[in-house]
Design an enzyme around this catalytic site. Structure first.
Site, mmCIF file in Angstrom:
data_model
loop_
_atom_site.group_PDB
_atom_site.id
_atom_site.type_symbol
_atom_site.label_atom_id
_atom_site.label_comp_id
_atom_site.label_asym_id
_atom_site.label_seq_id
_atom_site.Cartn_x
_atom_site.Cartn_y
_atom_site.Cartn_z
ATOM 1 C CE LYS A 15 43.214 36.263 30.433
ATOM 2 N NZ LYS A 15 44.000 35.751 31.565
ATOM 3 C CE LYS A 32 40.667 30.725 37.377
ATOM 4 N NZ LYS A 32 40.776 32.154 36.999
#
Length: 281
Positions: free
Chosen positions: A170, A238
């Site tokens: 991911k 992030k």
């Protein structure tokens, strides 16, 4: 898995709310939880139950899906659980780092529960359409048991193996997403600087081998220079930070610099990650 399996869902944000709605529409008994309780009301109005705490959610569900902002939010929820719970396992669908996922896995195991990390590829439009791509890592048997649940809001569910491989995959996809978006914005800036209309740029791009579904999704935001949130800028930053913890790479570092600059100049929560266009001429 039968639709009488009780599903709990924590996190009613721009991704979690539509994902939970698909579960409700599929006929699963659903209980929802969010730290800001008012965000649960649209689901409650459609027939979902509302839990007052994460521990209550675990106590009234067979499977709990978490779609929270980051690992800290998930760990904070888990630390609030002090007693025995009815749930069989937890599925974390938010994007966290592999090291963070290991910490979550340990905490979940200490509660006697199964754990599956299952981040998703796709942003708000895909969640609303039930067209996400799910990447799962964990126990094979547990993955197979919950895969029908995950398919309610996805077009494909992949099993990536044991451990934290889904997290790594991911993060690699989001790194590519970041660099593709910056490259698109730079190409457009080059055209606009020389007088080429944005509409002409996108129309030509659309019929070439260079086009990608991502560009079709981001076109109206970038062309209109208006950036309603599909994938929050703060979440992209992030994820880039997490990717850089795994490996420093030239394009990854350059993308991180662009998004860091955007975060300094814009409210991270109020803009889509494509606002990086505003960092260019």
């Amino acid at each position: 898995m039968a639709t009488n399996m009780r599903i709990g869902f924590a996190g009613m944000g721009i991704m979690g709310a539509p994902m939970a709605m698909h579960l409700l529409q599929a006929g699963y008994p659903l209980t929802v939880f969010n730290r800001s309780q008012e965000k649960c009301e649209p689901l409650v109005a459609k027939g979902a139950k509302k839990a007052a705490s994460f521990e209550q959610l675990l106590g009234s569900s067979d499977v709990v899906i978490c779609m929270l902002a980051d690992a800290a939010a998930l760990i904070q929820c888990l630390e609030q659980v002090t007693g025995e719970v009815e749930a069989q396992g937890i599925i974390n669908m938010g994007t966290i780092g592999p090291g963070e996922s290991s910490l979550v896995r340990e905490r979940v195991a200490s509660l006697g529960l199964h754990y599956l990390e299952a981040p998703v590829a796709g942003s708000k439009p895909a969640a609303e359409a039930g067209q996400l791509v799910v990447l799962g890592s964990g126990e094979t048997e547990w993955f197979e048991r919950v895969a029908p649940v995950l398919s309610c809001f996805s077009k494909q569910v992949f099993y990536c193996g044991s451990g934290n491989l889904a997290c790594v995959l991911k993060l690699s996809l989001n790194s590519l997403l970041a660099s593709m978006t910056v490259a698109l914005c730079e190409s457009l800036a080059l055209c606009e600087q020389s007088g080429v209309a944005p509409n002409d740029f996108f129309d030509v791009l659309a019929v070439t081998a260079l086009n990608a579904p991502l560009y079709d999704i981001k076109r109206p935001l970038i062309q209109n220079r208006n950036y309603p949130v599909q994938f929050p800028l703060m979440h992209m930053l992030k994820d880039l930070n997490l990717a850089r913890e795994l490996l420093e790479l030239p394009l990854l570092s350059a993308s991180h610099q662009q998004y860091s600059q955007a975060a300094l100049q814009r409210n991270e929560q109020d803009y889509d990650m494509s606002v990086v266009r505003e960092m260019l001429p």
